[in-house]
Design a protein around this motif. Structure first.
Motif, PDB file in Angstrom:
ATOM      1  N   ALA A 136     -11.131   7.866   1.872  1.00 11.23           N
ATOM      2  CA  ALA A 136     -12.341   8.618   2.232  1.00 11.23           C
ATOM      3  C   ALA A 136     -12.121   9.422   3.508  1.00 11.23           C
ATOM      4  CB  ALA A 136     -13.515   7.656   2.409  1.00 11.23           C
ATOM      5  N   TYR A 137     -11.518   8.782   4.490  1.00 10.33           N
ATOM      6  CA  TYR A 137     -11.230   9.459   5.764  1.00 10.33           C
ATOM      7  C   TYR A 137     -10.238  10.608   5.538  1.00 10.33           C
ATOM      8  CZ  TYR A 137      -9.427  10.092  10.507  1.00 10.33           C
ATOM      9  OH  TYR A 137      -9.034  10.635  11.713  1.00 10.33           O
ATOM     10  N   ALA A 138      -9.202  10.329   4.751  1.00 10.86           N
ATOM     11  CA  ALA A 138      -8.183  11.352   4.494  1.00 10.86           C
ATOM     12  C   ALA A 138      -8.795  12.555   3.775  1.00 10.86           C
ATOM     13  CB  ALA A 138      -7.045  10.763   3.663  1.00 10.86           C
ATOM     14  N   LEU A 139      -9.659  12.305   2.785  1.00  9.05           N
ATOM     15  CA  LEU A 139     -10.285  13.424   2.056  1.00  9.05           C
ATOM     16  C   LEU A 139     -11.131  14.278   2.997  1.00  9.05           C
ATOM     17  CD1 LEU A 139     -11.232  11.681  -1.294  1.00  9.05           C
ATOM     18  CD2 LEU A 139      -9.654  13.612  -1.013  1.00  9.05           C
ATOM     19  N   ALA A 140     -11.842  13.624   3.918  1.00  6.35           N
ATOM     20  CA  ALA A 140     -12.646  14.382   4.878  1.00  6.35           C
ATOM     21  C   ALA A 140     -11.740  15.239   5.758  1.00  6.35           C
ATOM     22  CB  ALA A 140     -13.483  13.434   5.731  1.00  6.35           C
ATOM     23  N   LYS A 141     -10.646  14.665   6.238  1.00  3.43           N
ATOM     24  CA  LYS A 141      -9.738  15.426   7.118  1.00  3.43           C
ATOM     25  C   LYS A 141      -9.074  16.584   6.362  1.00  3.43           C
ATOM     26  CE  LYS A 141     -10.586  13.756  10.918  1.00  3.43           C
ATOM     27  NZ  LYS A 141     -11.169  14.626  11.938  1.00  3.43           N
ATOM     28  N   ILE A 142      -8.701  16.334   5.104  1.00  4.71           N
ATOM     29  CA  ILE A 142      -8.085  17.407   4.302  1.00  4.71           C
ATOM     30  C   ILE A 142      -9.108  18.534   4.119  1.00  4.71           C
ATOM     31  CG2 ILE A 142      -7.154  18.023   2.024  1.00  4.71           C
ATOM     32  CD1 ILE A 142      -6.019  15.116   1.888  1.00  4.71           C
ATOM     33  N   SER A 143     -10.373  18.169   3.885  1.00  3.88           N
ATOM     34  CA  SER A 143     -11.406  19.205   3.711  1.00  3.88           C
ATOM     35  C   SER A 143     -11.558  20.037   4.976  1.00  3.88           C
ATOM     36  CB  SER A 143     -12.754  18.564   3.375  1.00  3.88           C
ATOM     37  OG  SER A 143     -12.617  17.767   2.237  1.00  3.88           O
ATOM     38  N   GLY A 144     -11.541  19.391   6.127  1.00  3.00           N
ATOM     39  CA  GLY A 144     -11.658  20.123   7.399  1.00  3.00           C
ATOM     40  C   GLY A 144     -10.500  21.085   7.589  1.00  3.00           C
ATOM     41  N   LEU A 145      -9.312  20.576   7.322  1.00  5.04           N
ATOM     42  CA  LEU A 145      -8.095  21.395   7.449  1.00  5.04           C
ATOM     43  C   LEU A 145      -8.179  22.616   6.524  1.00  5.04           C
ATOM     44  CD1 LEU A 145      -4.601  19.722   6.969  1.00  5.04           C
ATOM     45  CD2 LEU A 145      -5.153  21.828   5.834  1.00  5.04           C
ATOM     46  N   LYS A 146      -8.574  22.346   5.271  1.00  3.58           N
ATOM     47  CA  LYS A 146      -8.642  23.434   4.285  1.00  3.58           C
ATOM     48  C   LYS A 146      -9.774  24.411   4.609  1.00  3.58           C
ATOM     49  CE  LYS A 146      -5.220  22.714   1.520  1.00  3.58           C
ATOM     50  NZ  LYS A 146      -4.126  23.711   1.450  1.00  3.58           N
ATOM     51  N   TYR A 147     -10.855  23.899   5.187  1.00  2.00           N
ATOM     52  CA  TYR A 147     -11.945  24.806   5.559  1.00  2.00           C
ATOM     53  C   TYR A 147     -11.450  25.787   6.639  1.00  2.00           C
ATOM     54  CZ  TYR A 147     -16.572  26.528   6.870  1.00  2.00           C
ATOM     55  OH  TYR A 147     -17.638  27.330   7.158  1.00  2.00           O
ATOM     56  N   CYS A 148     -10.662  25.285   7.580  1.00  2.00           N
ATOM     57  CA  CYS A 148     -10.060  26.178   8.592  1.00  2.00           C
ATOM     58  C   CYS A 148      -9.200  27.241   7.897  1.00  2.00           C
ATOM     59  CB  CYS A 148      -9.187  25.388   9.570  1.00  2.00           C
ATOM     60  SG  CYS A 148     -10.137  24.373  10.702  1.00  2.00           S
ATOM     61  N   CYS A 149      -8.400  26.823   6.928  1.00  2.00           N
ATOM     62  CA  CYS A 149      -7.537  27.778   6.208  1.00  2.00           C
ATOM     63  C   CYS A 149      -8.386  28.812   5.474  1.00  2.00           C
ATOM     64  CB  CYS A 149      -6.646  27.062   5.196  1.00  2.00           C
ATOM     65  SG  CYS A 149      -5.507  25.913   5.941  1.00  2.00           S
ATOM     66  N   CYS A 150      -9.484  28.363   4.851  1.00  2.00           N
ATOM     67  CA  CYS A 150     -10.354  29.290   4.119  1.00  2.00           C
ATOM     68  C   CYS A 150     -10.938  30.331   5.072  1.00  2.00           C
ATOM     69  CB  CYS A 150     -11.495  28.541   3.430  1.00  2.00           C
ATOM     70  SG  CYS A 150     -10.944  27.496   2.093  1.00  2.00           S
ATOM     71  N   LEU A 151     -11.376  29.881   6.239  1.00  2.00           N
ATOM     72  CA  LEU A 151     -11.927  30.832   7.214  1.00  2.00           C
ATOM     73  C   LEU A 151     -10.847  31.806   7.675  1.00  2.00           C
ATOM     74  CD1 LEU A 151     -14.159  28.466   9.384  1.00  2.00           C
ATOM     75  CD2 LEU A 151     -14.964  30.216   7.804  1.00  2.00           C
ATOM     76  N   ASN A 152      -9.659  31.289   7.898  1.00  2.00           N
ATOM     77  CA  ASN A 152      -8.554  32.170   8.323  1.00  2.00           C
ATOM     78  C   ASN A 152      -8.302  33.250   7.271  1.00  2.00           C
ATOM     79  OD1 ASN A 152      -8.249  30.555  10.572  1.00  2.00           O
ATOM     80  ND2 ASN A 152      -6.532  29.398   9.740  1.00  2.00           N
ATOM     81  N   THR A 153      -8.315  32.832   6.003  1.00  2.00           N
ATOM     82  CA  THR A 153      -8.053  33.767   4.909  1.00  2.00           C
ATOM     83  C   THR A 153      -9.199  34.769   4.763  1.00  2.00           C
ATOM     84  OG1 THR A 153      -6.869  32.029   3.758  1.00  2.00           O
ATOM     85  CG2 THR A 153      -7.561  33.905   2.418  1.00  2.00           C
ATOM     86  N   GLN A 154     -10.428  34.244   4.765  1.00  2.00           N
ATOM     87  CA  GLN A 154     -11.574  35.113   4.463  1.00  2.00           C
ATOM     88  C   GLN A 154     -12.025  35.937   5.669  1.00  2.00           C
ATOM     89  OE1 GLN A 154     -14.737  33.073   2.400  1.00  2.00           O
ATOM     90  NE2 GLN A 154     -16.165  34.787   2.667  1.00  2.00           N
ATOM     91  N   TYR A 155     -12.003  35.334   6.849  1.00  2.00           N
ATOM     92  CA  TYR A 155     -12.571  36.010   8.028  1.00  2.00           C
ATOM     93  C   TYR A 155     -11.555  36.341   9.125  1.00  2.00           C
ATOM     94  CZ  TYR A 155     -17.084  34.700   6.027  1.00  2.00           C
ATOM     95  OH  TYR A 155     -18.165  34.561   5.199  1.00  2.00           O
ATOM     96  N   GLY A 156     -10.295  36.006   8.882  1.00  2.00           N
ATOM     97  CA  GLY A 156      -9.263  36.354   9.869  1.00  2.00           C
ATOM     98  C   GLY A 156      -9.337  35.558  11.162  1.00  2.00           C
ATOM     99  N   THR A 157      -9.914  34.365  11.115  1.00  2.00           N
ATOM    100  CA  THR A 157      -9.948  33.524  12.316  1.00  2.00           C
ATOM    101  C   THR A 157      -8.550  32.928  12.569  1.00  2.00           C
ATOM    102  OG1 THR A 157     -10.684  31.744  10.872  1.00  2.00           O
ATOM    103  CG2 THR A 157     -12.381  32.827  12.207  1.00  2.00           C
ATOM    104  N   ASP A 158      -8.407  32.236  13.698  1.00  2.00           N
ATOM    105  CA  ASP A 158      -7.136  31.589  14.025  1.00  2.00           C
ATOM    106  C   ASP A 158      -7.428  30.114  14.304  1.00  2.00           C
ATOM    107  OD1 ASP A 158      -4.573  31.025  14.719  1.00  2.00           O
ATOM    108  OD2 ASP A 158      -4.566  32.136  16.599  1.00  2.00           O
ATOM    109  N   TYR A 159      -7.823  29.400  13.269  1.00  2.00           N
ATOM    110  CA  TYR A 159      -8.202  27.992  13.413  1.00  2.00           C
ATOM    111  C   TYR A 159      -7.070  27.125  12.880  1.00  2.00           C
ATOM    112  CZ  TYR A 159     -12.878  29.758  14.506  1.00  2.00           C
ATOM    113  OH  TYR A 159     -13.936  30.409  15.083  1.00  2.00           O
ATOM    114  N   ILE A 160      -6.609  26.233  13.745  1.00  2.00           N
ATOM    115  CA  ILE A 160      -5.410  25.456  13.408  1.00  2.00           C
ATOM    116  C   ILE A 160      -5.738  23.959  13.379  1.00  2.00           C
ATOM    117  CG2 ILE A 160      -3.836  27.197  14.323  1.00  2.00           C
ATOM    118  CD1 ILE A 160      -3.595  25.626  16.896  1.00  2.00           C
TER     119      ILE A 160
END
Ligand code: GDP
Length: 317
Positions: A136-160
């Motif tokens: 459960a914890y890992a899935l939440a962390k993976i979602s956070g990581l991927k959400y950063c990637c989605c924002l980087n792709t869609q909005y050009g942010t630099d979230y790592i």
């Protein structure tokens, strides 16, 4: 990261957040923004929205999380998933909306598959099943990581994001059941020595391998990466932070026994879960960027034990 920039450290009272605050203060960053969870509940979207609109931080270290050891993770999976998902989605979303220049999400090496190749490179994410005891914890962390990637792709942010090995150090949680192995054993060996006990019980078989990183070393890596690494450098991949070295739980118990000065026996309780057999991080990417850990395990355990002695009882959550 300019010395005068507004830097929000979410979770500044926890072990990781407090280490990042110490490191930022030592480097003379002047405007560190903090809120205790009592003042700002990061699970509440409208509260987070108001906070970001008022403070307008330029940089964010997202260290706020519900964390715990193998038993806490197995017993409260719903809480681990809900709290972490909500905190991450709210903070990362508001960061993007209010134009935060750079955000770093703190994760954990448990995001990688249970049977990942060892050492585990960043690219093995989502290539196999997760370890059940902390899914459960890992899935939440993976979602956070991927959400950063989605924002980087869609909005050009630099979230790592960064994925540290098992952490320990000042401000750790020493709860007897809910903590991680290293602080749990510091406490257990200390109390056994105090009581003149003949033996100390260590959960599981003692055979699983773990990699431990002193939290001040993690803080140093986080600031280094915030300054020297952008998502485009590695194509939206996370960065592992560790020592690249591992010990068995049995060896760890021997080291803690020595540091604490306990003279009795160690007993293994195989009825308790072992968790994943091995989770060694591949830290070559971070090494290539120019960062290496400083604190060896025995020295780190000495520092952590000193912190425990100074604050024993205070840190139980
Ligand atoms: P993990 O790395 O996510 O599995 O988290 P933990 O730090 O909770 O556990 C690491 C390993 O240490 C597991 O194999 C546990 O069975 C073992 N272990 C031994 N004694 C203890 C203890 O007192 N507390 C915890 N949390 N783990 C223990």
């Amino acid at each position: 990261m300019e010395k005068s920039a507004g830097i929000y450290v979410a979770g500044h009272r926890g072990m990781v957040g407090s280490a990042i605050v110490r490191a930022l203060e030592a480097k003379e960053y002047a405007k560190i923004i903090k809120r205790a969870s009592k003042e700002l509940d990061l699970r509440r979207q409208e509260h987070v929205e108001r906070f970001f609109a008022d403070e307008m931080p330029e940089y964010v270290f997202l260290c706020a999380a519900k964390v715990g050891g193998i038993i806490a993770n197995s017993a409260y999976p719903a809480d681990f998933m809900y709290d972490n998902m909500m905190i991450q989605m709210n903070v990362i979303h508001e960061a993007e909306k209010t134009g935060v220049k750079k955000l770093m999400l703190l994760g954990s090496s448990c995001i990688y598959p249970r049977m990942a190749p060892q050492p585990m490179p960043e690219r093995c994410l989502l290539t196999g099943e997760l370890e059940k005891t902390n899914e459960a914890y890992a899935l939440a962390k993976i979602s956070g990581l991927k959400y950063c990637c989605c924002l980087n792709t869609q909005y050009g942010t630099d979230y790592i994001s960064v994925m540290p090995a098992n952490l320990y150090g000042p401000n750790d949680n020493y709860h007897p059941q809910h903590s991680h192995v290293l602080p749990a054993l510091i406490r257990r060996f200390h109390e056994a020595k105090d009581r003149d006990a003949k033996k100390v019980t260590v959960w599981g078989t003692g055979k699983p391998l773990r990699e431990f990183l002193y939290v001040d070393d993690l803080a140093s890596a986080c600031i280094f990466l915030m300054q020297n690494y952008g998502q485009s450098d590695l194509g939206n991949e996370t960065v592992n932070v560790g020592t690249g070295k591992e010990v068995t739980i049995g060896e760890l118990a021997e080291l803690i026994k020595k540091v604490v000065g306990f003279e009795g026996e160690i007993d293994f309780d195989a009825s308790k879960p072992d968790g994943t057999p091995r989770k060694l991080l591949d830290v070559r990417k971070l090494a290539k960027l120019g960062w290496r850990y400083k604190t060896e395990l025995e020295e780190g355990i000495r520092l952590a034990y000193r912190d425990f002695l100074q604050g024993a009882g205070r840190v139980e959550r």
